[in-house]
Enzyme design. Structure first.
Site, short mmCIF file in Angstrom:
data_model
loop_
_atom_site.label_atom_id
_atom_site.label_comp_id
_atom_site.label_asym_id
_atom_site.label_seq_id
_atom_site.Cartn_x
_atom_site.Cartn_y
_atom_site.Cartn_z
CG HIS A 1 -71.33 -40.92 9.92
ND1 HIS A 1 -70.77 -41.22 11.13
CD2 HIS A 1 -72.18 -41.94 9.65
CE1 HIS A 1 -71.24 -42.37 11.58
NE2 HIS A 1 -72.11 -42.83 10.69
CG ASP A 2 -68.77 -33.14 9.32
OD1 ASP A 2 -68.59 -33.05 8.08
OD2 ASP A 2 -68.55 -32.21 10.11
CG HIS A 3 -69.49 -35.43 3.66
ND1 HIS A 3 -70.67 -34.85 4.06
CD2 HIS A 3 -68.97 -34.62 2.72
CE1 HIS A 3 -70.86 -33.73 3.38
NE2 HIS A 3 -69.84 -33.56 2.56
NE ARG A 4 -68.91 -30.62 6.35
CZ ARG A 4 -69.68 -29.77 6.98
NH1 ARG A 4 -69.84 -28.56 6.51
NH2 ARG A 4 -70.31 -30.10 8.09
#
Length: 186
Positions: free
Chosen positions: A113-116
């Site tokens: 997942h794109d944690h940003r």
């Protein structure tokens, strides 16, 4: 800037196409035919995976306790082996080169997942295991990683960055500890 995750947005996000969801259901229903096949029935398991879109080469050995999450995202070249209890979480494409080996309990992860971002959208970066590479027992290969030709990822190593061809890596995170020289007897 908010420091709160938007779990609701993540759960409401469309992560898979409708056709892919249907294939996952049918694969789940057919998986017992794979899982409970006798140990030496490598050709049968390759046949089942091909039915679901996997590209499998000649004389490939995939053990019945291996888990292939999405067969249609799998490419395995000639003479490769996927050992017992290996787990291929292939939301993105996973390619395994010729004569490459995944030892028991190896974990290949082509999903994250794109944690940003607050809604943490699903990412599906490809993983490539090069020809003649060896992913040893219980090693973890992270999303987007390429294991170079002939490289060895030691037992329980965690490879989150690309591994150079013919190198030997070990540890968490994996670090180079040597070079593979198959002509040199010790």
């Amino acid at each position: 800037m908010s420091n709160e995750l938007d779990i609701s947005a993540n759960r409401n996000m469309s992560k898979y196409r409708r056709s892919e969801l249907l294939r996952r259901i049918v694969w789940g229903l057919c998986m017992p035919l794979f899982r409970f096949s006798p140990r030496p029935m490598f050709a049968w398991r390759c046949f089942l995976l091909r039915l679901f879109g996997a590209r499998i080469g000649r004389d490939v050995h995939i053990y019945s306790t291996a888990t292939i999450y999405m067969p249609w995202n799998l490419d395995v070249a000639d003479w490769a082996a996927i050992g017992e209890h290996a787990y291929i979480y292939n939301l993105g494409r996973v390619s395994i080169g010729s004569r490459a080996t995944l030892s028991p309990h190896a974990y290949i992860c082509a999903g994250t997942h794109d944690h940003r971002k607050a809604d943490m959208p699903l990412l599906k970066p490809a993983v490539h295991i090069g020809d003649q590479a060896w992913v040893c027992a219980a090693a973890f290969i992270g999303p987007g990683v390429t294991i170079g030709e002939g490289a060895i990822v030691g037992a329980r190593a965690v490879a989150v960055k690309d591994v150079l061809a013919w190198s030997i890596v070990a540890g968490n995170p994996a670090k180079q500890i040597g070079m593979r020289d198959m002509d040199k007897a010790e």
